[in-house]
Enzyme design. Structure first.
Site, mmCIF file in Angstrom:
data_model
loop_
_atom_site.group_PDB
_atom_site.id
_atom_site.type_symbol
_atom_site.label_atom_id
_atom_site.label_comp_id
_atom_site.label_asym_id
_atom_site.label_seq_id
_atom_site.Cartn_x
_atom_site.Cartn_y
_atom_site.Cartn_z
ATOM 1 N N PRO A 11 12.058 -0.287 6.183
ATOM 2 C CG PRO A 11 11.556 -2.076 7.557
ATOM 3 C CD PRO A 11 11.577 -0.588 7.531
ATOM 4 C CG ASN A 12 12.184 -5.060 2.990
ATOM 5 O OD1 ASN A 12 13.251 -5.606 2.726
ATOM 6 N ND2 ASN A 12 11.468 -5.380 4.038
ATOM 7 N NE ARG A 19 8.944 -4.849 -0.272
ATOM 8 C CZ ARG A 19 8.335 -4.127 0.663
ATOM 9 N NH1 ARG A 19 8.295 -2.817 0.577
ATOM 10 N NH2 ARG A 19 7.797 -4.708 1.687
ATOM 11 C CE1 TYR A 24 4.315 -2.255 -0.375
ATOM 12 C CE2 TYR A 24 5.317 -4.280 -1.203
ATOM 13 C CZ TYR A 24 4.696 -3.580 -0.186
ATOM 14 O OH TYR A 24 4.440 -4.191 1.015
ATOM 15 C CG ASN A 75 5.737 3.469 3.739
ATOM 16 O OD1 ASN A 75 5.526 2.647 4.637
ATOM 17 N ND2 ASN A 75 5.559 3.191 2.453
ATOM 18 C CB ALA A 78 7.605 -4.604 8.136
ATOM 19 C CG HIS A 81 2.331 -3.578 10.328
ATOM 20 N ND1 HIS A 81 1.250 -2.781 10.047
ATOM 21 C CD2 HIS A 81 2.983 -3.761 9.132
ATOM 22 C CE1 HIS A 81 1.224 -2.525 8.737
ATOM 23 N NE2 HIS A 81 2.270 -3.102 8.167
ATOM 24 C CG ASP A 88 7.645 5.319 22.818
ATOM 25 O OD1 ASP A 88 6.401 5.486 22.802
ATOM 26 O OD2 ASP A 88 8.209 4.483 23.542
ATOM 27 C CD GLU A 99 0.388 5.111 9.764
ATOM 28 O OE1 GLU A 99 -0.200 5.737 10.682
ATOM 29 O OE2 GLU A 99 0.338 3.875 9.667
ATOM 30 C CG HIS A 101 0.812 2.450 5.088
ATOM 31 N ND1 HIS A 101 1.989 2.016 5.651
ATOM 32 C CD2 HIS A 101 0.082 2.973 6.091
ATOM 33 C CE1 HIS A 101 1.955 2.239 6.952
ATOM 34 N NE2 HIS A 101 0.814 2.825 7.248
ATOM 35 C CB ILE A 102 2.922 2.081 -1.524
ATOM 36 C CG1 ILE A 102 4.074 3.074 -1.314
ATOM 37 C CG2 ILE A 102 2.673 1.825 -3.011
ATOM 38 C CD1 ILE A 102 5.450 2.477 -1.587
ATOM 39 C CB SER A 103 -0.073 -1.817 -0.419
ATOM 40 O OG SER A 103 0.332 -1.993 0.930
ATOM 41 N NE ARG A 108 -0.127 -6.177 1.233
ATOM 42 C CZ ARG A 108 1.171 -5.855 1.242
ATOM 43 N NH1 ARG A 108 1.530 -4.577 1.340
ATOM 44 N NH2 ARG A 108 2.078 -6.788 1.133
ATOM 45 N NE ARG A 112 1.367 -7.092 4.526
ATOM 46 C CZ ARG A 112 2.703 -7.180 4.490
ATOM 47 N NH1 ARG A 112 3.437 -6.172 4.914
ATOM 48 N NH2 ARG A 112 3.306 -8.258 4.039
HETATM 49 C C1 DHK Z 1 5.172 -1.149 3.046
HETATM 50 C C2 DHK Z 1 5.681 -2.255 3.604
HETATM 51 O O1 DHK Z 1 6.964 -2.573 3.429
HETATM 52 C C3 DHK Z 1 4.843 -3.192 4.367
HETATM 53 O O2 DHK Z 1 5.572 -3.861 5.374
HETATM 54 C C4 DHK Z 1 3.625 -2.530 4.960
HETATM 55 C C5 DHK Z 1 3.782 -0.683 3.328
HETATM 56 C C6 DHK Z 1 2.891 -1.747 3.884
HETATM 57 C C7 DHK Z 1 3.204 0.074 2.140
HETATM 58 O O3 DHK Z 1 2.115 -0.267 1.648
HETATM 59 O O4 DHK Z 1 3.823 1.034 1.697
HETATM 60 O O5 DHK Z 1 2.783 -3.489 5.537
#
Ligand code: DHK
Length: 148
Positions: A11-12, A19, A24, A75, A78, A81, A88, A99, A101-103, A108, A112
């Site tokens: 998501p997002n 964003r 990011y 990735n 959210a 978490h 599964d 896995e 994650h950008i950040s 944080r 997270r």
């Molecule tokens: C991206 C998200 O949307 C967050 O919900 C995660 C992750 C971190 C990222 O760092 O790519 O907590």
């Protein structure tokens, strides 16, 4: 054996580049796809990038990967978490999983810091910006080629 790597985004992440760019960055998912495709092509692989804001769609795509992909970069956003269901689903996939994650999620908020997906991932990248996807793709290519 499949020579396709699935790059799954939760998501997002469709808003990547717009964003919270201070977290990011300014690159978009289209940039990620292009850069990862180049990394994979150099190694004889192809990538398919997916993004969904819906947990069930991500799970369906992981099931699709069982038949169509040799490895997965994920990735989960959210859902990292929160989602036992994505964990599964990943357990049903037999190939390597990275896995990404950008950040740096560990720098944080405390919520997270825990990842369900890490219980299945063969490797985890965080805080390397969108370059992390390229590094993850490179590693998945090695694992798919049996160079673990
Ligand atoms: C991206 C998200 O949307 C967050 O919900 C995660 C992750 C971190 C990222 O760092 O790519 O907590």
């Amino acid at each position: 054996m499949s020579k396709t790597i699935f790059i799954l985004n939760g998501p997002n992440l469709n808003l990547l580049g717009q964003r919270q760019p201070e977290i990011y960055g300014h690159d978009t998912l289209a940039d990620v796809e292009r850069n990862c495709a180049a990394v994979a092509a150099e190694r004889g692989f192809a990538v398919r990038l997916f993004q969904s804001n819906h947990e069930g769609v991500i799970i369906d795509t992981i099931h699709q990967a069982r038949h169509e992909a040799c490895g997965i970069v994920i990735n989960p956003g959210a859902f990292t978490h929160t989602s036992v269901a994505i964990l599964d689903a990943l357990h049903t996939f037999e190939g390597p999983v990275i896995e990404c994650h950008i950040s740096n999620v560990h720098k944080r908020e405390a919520f997270r810091h825990h990842s369900y997906v890490s219980l299945r991932a063969d490797g985890v990248l965080a805080g390397l910006g969108v370059e992390g996807y390229e590094l993850a793709t490179r590693r998945i290519c090695s694992l798919c080629a049996g160079k673990g």
